[in-house]
Write a protein that holds these residues in place. Structure first.
Motif, mmCIF file in Angstrom:
data_model
loop_
_atom_site.group_PDB
_atom_site.id
_atom_site.type_symbol
_atom_site.label_atom_id
_atom_site.label_comp_id
_atom_site.label_asym_id
_atom_site.label_seq_id
_atom_site.Cartn_x
_atom_site.Cartn_y
_atom_site.Cartn_z
ATOM 1 N N TRP A 7 40.960 -24.431 -69.431
ATOM 2 C CA TRP A 7 40.146 -23.314 -68.947
ATOM 3 C C TRP A 7 40.462 -22.026 -69.696
ATOM 4 O O TRP A 7 39.566 -21.288 -70.098
ATOM 5 C CB TRP A 7 40.393 -23.122 -67.449
ATOM 6 N N LYS A 8 41.769 -21.740 -69.903
ATOM 7 C CA LYS A 8 42.189 -20.550 -70.646
ATOM 8 C C LYS A 8 41.675 -20.598 -72.083
ATOM 9 O O LYS A 8 41.217 -19.583 -72.625
ATOM 10 C CB LYS A 8 43.715 -20.436 -70.645
ATOM 11 N N PHE A 10 39.045 -22.187 -73.152
ATOM 12 C CA PHE A 10 37.597 -21.992 -73.095
ATOM 13 C C PHE A 10 37.260 -20.502 -72.985
ATOM 14 O O PHE A 10 36.362 -19.993 -73.662
ATOM 15 C CB PHE A 10 37.017 -22.763 -71.902
ATOM 16 N N LYS A 11 37.977 -19.784 -72.115
ATOM 17 C CA LYS A 11 37.753 -18.356 -71.927
ATOM 18 C C LYS A 11 38.052 -17.573 -73.205
ATOM 19 O O LYS A 11 37.317 -16.667 -73.581
ATOM 20 C CB LYS A 11 38.618 -17.826 -70.786
ATOM 21 N N MET A 12 39.150 -17.945 -73.871
ATOM 22 C CA MET A 12 39.513 -17.252 -75.109
ATOM 23 C C MET A 12 38.453 -17.458 -76.191
ATOM 24 O O MET A 12 38.105 -16.541 -76.920
ATOM 25 C CB MET A 12 40.874 -17.734 -75.595
ATOM 26 N N LYS A 14 35.339 -18.043 -75.692
ATOM 27 C CA LYS A 14 34.166 -17.278 -75.296
ATOM 28 C C LYS A 14 34.315 -15.803 -75.668
ATOM 29 O O LYS A 14 33.381 -15.183 -76.192
ATOM 30 C CB LYS A 14 33.958 -17.421 -73.785
ATOM 31 N N ILE A 15 35.507 -15.248 -75.419
ATOM 32 C CA ILE A 15 35.777 -13.848 -75.765
ATOM 33 C C ILE A 15 35.699 -13.640 -77.272
ATOM 34 O O ILE A 15 35.093 -12.684 -77.762
ATOM 35 C CB ILE A 15 37.148 -13.419 -75.222
#
Length: 394
Positions: A7-8, A10-12, A14-15
């Motif tokens: 999840w982390k 994926f978020k990174m 995306k950013i």
């Protein structure tokens, strides 16, 4: 834990994707607009943690030197620093991040205090205080016969500038900010003319492509291009760079302690006359003393007294609303406080050299922020600084 890590990640991703999109879009904007100077602006501001110009950004900009000569020290009053700052101004200094505050009375330093690592010798950007220095050099060139008068046409000095209605423009129109030029004095538009003048690499081209679109000499409209044109006129009239002329006619005769830096568009290029003489409180204050003594410096008449009078008197102009404008002369601001007439130099973010003739008083304030604009065109903090000193020295 594996799900959390996925999840982390994926978020990174995306950013990073959004950052990449912003980066590409910004570069496309710069390339399409042809404003490659924005790379310099971004590197000096956003990449340094700022959103606009600041008082020590001159260290990242090219500059020419205003050479100093033999130092003439300021006298120090017997009651030096005995007076205390009023309580109300302490919070103003804190919130506005004042770095230097000095009071001179009868040509002697009565008070000075410095914050944030600054001292009497620390160099700082004066921003538009430079406009008053350029006006002074125009006055000196007139007294030397290199310029006939303030009524002389700009075209006499800058023939390549004079197409169409530009032929109407006089030096006085520039001095009084009534040029009618198509210039927008917007400090917050990163693509605007003011930003390009400050960060760009071809100041001459930017300024000399301007056009008069309103009748000159009628309406006051603060406009940095006026001062830049005055700068070019000084150079054409004297056949010297404005830094050289300022050194010979002001910095050396007035005994400035330190050489100053005048920021340029490129290395060895044009000085930004509309801003950016970088110096210190005690040397900035010398301009105030010169005007308080009607152009005389310790017996040497540097500037004609008649020019001093005109420069510090209101021009016969209207404001944007069609009302008489009484707060500007020849690149000096004019005000009244507690019954005292005042004239002063003002720079972005609250740089001030304030003269109160009836009190024989000069106030110099340098800092990182200024207060809100008042309806009369002045800043709230300007009046607060004046009130503080009048309370200290009634």
């Amino acid at each position: 834990w594996l799900d959390f890590l996925r999840w982390k990640l994926f978020k990174m991703k995306k950013i990073l994707k959004y950052l990449l999109i912003i980066f590409v879009a910004l570069n496309l904007l710069i390339l399409i607009s042809g404003k490659s100077w924005m790379y310099k602006a971004i590197s000096i501001t956003y990449l340094k943690g700022y959103s606009s110009s600041y008082i020590n950004d001159f260290i990242y900009l090219p500059a020419n030197t205003i050479k100093s000569g033999k130092h003439q020290q300021w006298a120090t009053a017997s009651n030096y620093n005995k007076a205390k700052l009023p309580e109300f101004i302490k919070s103003v200094n804190e919130s506005m991040e004042t770095v230097a505050f000095m009071v001179i009375i009868n040509d002697s330093i009565h008070f000075e205090e410095y914050w944030h690592g600054y001292s009497a010798d620390t160099m700082s950007n004066s921003f538009s205080i430079s406009k008053s220095w350029v006006s002074t050099l125009i006055g000196i060139a007139i007294s030397e016969g290199k310029i006939k008068s303030v009524d002389q046409k700009v075209c006499d000095f800058l023939p390549n500038f004079c197409e169409g209605r530009n032929r109407e423009l006089s030096i006085k129109n520039l001095l009084t900010m009534s040029s009618g030029l198509n210039w927008d004095e917007d400090y917050y538009n990163p693509l605007g003319q003011a930003a390009e003048a400050y960060y760009g690499n071809d100041l001459s081209n930017l300024i000399k492509n301007l056009s008069v679109i309103e009748t000159p000499g009628k309406v006051f409209k603060y406009n940095s291009s006026c001062t830049q044109l005055l700068t070019f006129i000084v150079e054409e009239a004297t056949k010297e760079t404005i830094s050289e002329y300022a050194s010979k006619k002001l910095w050396q005769p007035m005994g400035a302690k330190h050489p100053a830096l005048w920021s340029t568009d490129v290395e060895g290029g044009d000085e930004k006359g509309f801003c950016c003489i970088n110096s210190n409180t005690r040397d900035f204050a010398r301009l105030g003393k010169l005007y308080m003594h009607k152009g005389n410096w310790n017996g040497l008449q540097i500037l004609d007294s008649s020019y001093v009078k005109d420069a510090t008197s209101a021009a016969n102009l209207l404001d944007k609303k069609g009302m008489p404008n009484t707060n500007y002369g020849y690149q000096f601001w004019l005000a009244e406080r507690q019954g005292f007439p005042i004239y002063y130099s003002r720079g972005l973010w609250g740089q001030y050299v304030i003269c109160i003739p009836e009190k024989d008083m000069i106030i110099v304030r340098l800092g990182r922020k200024f207060g809100p604009y008042m309806p009369d065109g002045h800043h709230e903090d300007f009046f607060q600084f004046v009130d503080a000193v009048l309370e200290m020295y009634p």
